[in-house]
Design an enzyme around this catalytic site. Structure first.
Site, PDB file in Angstrom:
ATOM      1  N   ASP A  35       0.834  -1.213   0.000  1.00 49.50           N
ATOM      2  CA  ASP A  35       0.000   0.000   0.000  1.00 49.50           C
ATOM      3  C   ASP A  35       0.864   1.258   0.000  1.00 49.50           C
ATOM      4  O   ASP A  35       1.989   1.254   0.503  1.00 49.50           O
ATOM      5  CB  ASP A  35      -0.924  -0.034   1.234  1.00 49.50           C
ATOM      6  CG  ASP A  35      -2.099   0.907   1.088  1.00 49.50           C
ATOM      7  OD1 ASP A  35      -2.365   1.404  -0.027  1.00 49.50           O
ATOM      8  OD2 ASP A  35      -2.774   1.155   2.117  1.00 49.50           O
ATOM      9  N   HIS A  52       2.491   3.219  -8.952  1.00 54.96           N
ATOM     10  CA  HIS A  52       2.256   1.801  -9.250  1.00 54.96           C
ATOM     11  C   HIS A  52       3.424   1.214 -10.053  1.00 54.96           C
ATOM     12  O   HIS A  52       3.830   0.073  -9.856  1.00 54.96           O
ATOM     13  CB  HIS A  52       0.949   1.612 -10.022  1.00 54.96           C
ATOM     14  CG  HIS A  52      -0.267   2.041  -9.253  1.00 54.96           C
ATOM     15  ND1 HIS A  52      -0.463   1.702  -7.932  1.00 54.96           N
ATOM     16  CD2 HIS A  52      -1.349   2.794  -9.599  1.00 54.96           C
ATOM     17  CE1 HIS A  52      -1.609   2.229  -7.514  1.00 54.96           C
ATOM     18  NE2 HIS A  52      -2.157   2.903  -8.504  1.00 54.96           N
ATOM     19  N   LEU A 146       9.815 -20.987  -4.724  1.00 57.98           N
ATOM     20  CA  LEU A 146       8.848 -20.044  -4.149  1.00 57.98           C
ATOM     21  C   LEU A 146       7.541 -20.026  -4.944  1.00 57.98           C
ATOM     22  O   LEU A 146       7.564 -19.954  -6.169  1.00 57.98           O
ATOM     23  CB  LEU A 146       9.453 -18.629  -4.170  1.00 57.98           C
ATOM     24  CG  LEU A 146       8.516 -17.485  -3.753  1.00 57.98           C
ATOM     25  CD1 LEU A 146       8.301 -17.486  -2.241  1.00 57.98           C
ATOM     26  CD2 LEU A 146       9.063 -16.134  -4.203  1.00 57.98           C
TER      27      LEU A 146
HETATM   28  C1  IPE Z   1      -5.588  -2.629  -0.279  1.00 52.86           C
HETATM   29  O1  IPE Z   1      -5.197  -1.305  -0.379  1.00 52.86           O
HETATM   30  C2  IPE Z   1      -5.569  -3.276  -1.622  1.00 52.86           C
HETATM   31  C3  IPE Z   1      -4.255  -3.478  -2.220  1.00 52.86           C
HETATM   32  C4  IPE Z   1      -3.112  -3.169  -1.696  1.00 52.86           C
HETATM   33  C5  IPE Z   1      -4.272  -4.096  -3.507  1.00 52.86           C
HETATM   34  P1  IPE Z   1      -6.254  -0.123  -0.536  1.00 52.86           P
HETATM   35  O2  IPE Z   1      -5.474   1.115  -0.675  1.00 52.86           O
HETATM   36  O3  IPE Z   1      -7.222  -0.437  -1.616  1.00 52.86           O
HETATM   37  O4  IPE Z   1      -7.017  -0.179   0.865  1.00 52.86           O
HETATM   38  P2  IPE Z   1      -7.858   0.950   1.614  1.00 52.86           P
HETATM   39  O5  IPE Z   1      -8.856   1.485   0.641  1.00 52.86           O
HETATM   40  O6  IPE Z   1      -6.913   1.992   2.063  1.00 52.86           O
HETATM   41  O7  IPE Z   1      -8.482   0.234   2.763  1.00 52.86           O
HETATM   42  C1  IPE Z   2      -1.552   0.251  -3.297  1.00 52.39           C
HETATM   43  O1  IPE Z   2      -1.304   1.602  -3.326  1.00 52.39           O
HETATM   44  C2  IPE Z   2      -1.752  -0.348  -4.648  1.00 52.39           C
HETATM   45  C3  IPE Z   2      -3.126  -0.738  -4.951  1.00 52.39           C
HETATM   46  C4  IPE Z   2      -4.149  -0.657  -4.155  1.00 52.39           C
HETATM   47  C5  IPE Z   2      -3.358  -1.265  -6.269  1.00 52.39           C
HETATM   48  P1  IPE Z   2      -2.491   2.654  -3.373  1.00 52.39           P
HETATM   49  O2  IPE Z   2      -2.837   2.904  -4.791  1.00 52.39           O
HETATM   50  O3  IPE Z   2      -3.627   2.214  -2.532  1.00 52.39           O
HETATM   51  O4  IPE Z   2      -1.800   3.927  -2.753  1.00 52.39           O
HETATM   52  P2  IPE Z   2      -2.439   4.933  -1.706  1.00 52.39           P
HETATM   53  O5  IPE Z   2      -2.887   4.107  -0.543  1.00 52.39           O
HETATM   54  O6  IPE Z   2      -3.563   5.593  -2.381  1.00 52.39           O
HETATM   55  O7  IPE Z   2      -1.322   5.847  -1.350  1.00 52.39           O
HETATM   56 MG    MG Z   3      -4.053   2.458  -0.577  1.00 55.91          MG
END
Ligand code: IPE
Ligand code: IPE
Ligand code: MG
Length: 255
Positions: A35, A52, A146
């Site tokens: 995240d 990303h 793995l």
């Molecule tokens: C969880 O992260 C999903 C992934 C890392 C793929 P999100 O960014 O979507 O989660 P919330 O919305 O902060 O809970």
């Molecule tokens: C996690 O990073 C990746 C996915 C959920 C695909 P985010 O895109 O949720 O990044 P933040 O949380 O908005 O910073």
């Molecule tokens: Mg996020």
């Protein structure tokens, strides 16, 4: 499983573990909620998708390292069932990532004896995404190292409801008695059937929640959080998570 020293980062560089990990007690299954990509990019005045893209290179680093350490299963949360709420351009970009990732990285995964798998409802993903994934799954299906398990269009509640439907169907058809339903058979109806339960859950970016990830399977996992955004995560932090894990006492309700 043989442990190789030093842990190779690439042919040139090598990573020297510094914390005194116990290489006989490496967690078998590590799950990661990757995240913070969006915030990482925002802090740099870049579009979210740049985060990303950067995050994808961290995936490569961590996969190499986990494989070298002898982790058996690495489950990476890549796209949740709730992530469809995001703007179309971001979703489109995320759906192209597996294509980019695997087109450049599949040969190395094959060479490293990594086996690619997925959990989640992948059948509704765009055709190009599905094609890249199924090629990787097929071409690595005989690998014995793995297991790299991508959670793609994954939602734990959906997974459990789906398992209940399947079990209910079997009861209706008379193939199963309600009294035969137990934890083990429920577990065997989940996407993760056949995989060990995660020992360690890592979440980056400072959030301390599960966001619908492996709710059943994480019942006894150790949780480890860091404020660091996923694109800044690295081998040293992964090692720290493993080190902290090794210094916890798992009791499973006992004493
Ligand atoms: C969880 O992260 C999903 C992934 C890392 C793929 P999100 O960014 O979507 O989660 P919330 O919305 O902060 O809970
Ligand atoms: C996690 O990073 C990746 C996915 C959920 C695909 P985010 O895109 O949720 O990044 P933040 O949380 O908005 O910073
Ligand atoms: Mg996020």
């Amino acid at each position: 499983m043989p442990i190789k020293f030093p842990f190779t980062k690439s042919k040139k560089e090598s990573i020297q573990p510094t914390l005194g990990l116990d290489y006989k007690q490496i967690p078998k299954h590590v799950a990661i909620i990757m995240d913070g990509n969006g915030r990482w990019a925002k802090n740099r005045g870049m579009p979210r998708i740049a985060g990303h893209k950067e995050g994808m290179s961290v995936v490569k680093k961590i996969v190499r390292y986990a494989s070298d350490l002898g982790v058996s299963v690495l489950t990476l949360y890549a796209f949740s069932t709730e992530n469809w709420k995001r703007p179309k351009n971001e979703v489109d970009f995320l759906m192209k990532l597996p294509v980019d990732f695997l087109s450049t990285y599949l040969p190395e995964l094959i060479e490293k004896n990594v086996r690619v798998q997925t959990i989640g409802e992948t059948s509704i993903l765009p055709a190009h995404t599905q094609k890249a994934i199924s090629e990787a799954v097929e071409r690595t299906s005989n690998n014995t190292g793995l297991i790299l398990n991508f959670a793609l269009n994954y939602g734990s509640r959906y997974e459990m409801v789906d398992a209940v439907k399947e079990i209910a169907g079997k009861v209706k058809e008379g193939k199963l008695l309600p009294e035969d339903i137990n934890e083990e058979m429920f577990t065997s109806h989940l996407y993760t059937s056949g995989l060990l339960e995660p020992d360690l859950l890592i979440r980056t970016s400072g959030e301390q929640r599960l966001s619908n990830f492996l709710l059943w399977q994480l019942a006894y996992a150790e949780f480890w959080f860091t404020e660091v955004y996923w694109p800044d995560f690295d081998e040293a932090l992964f090692e720290k998570a493993l080190y902290d894990y090794q210094n916890r006492k798992r009791r499973y309700g006992g004493i």
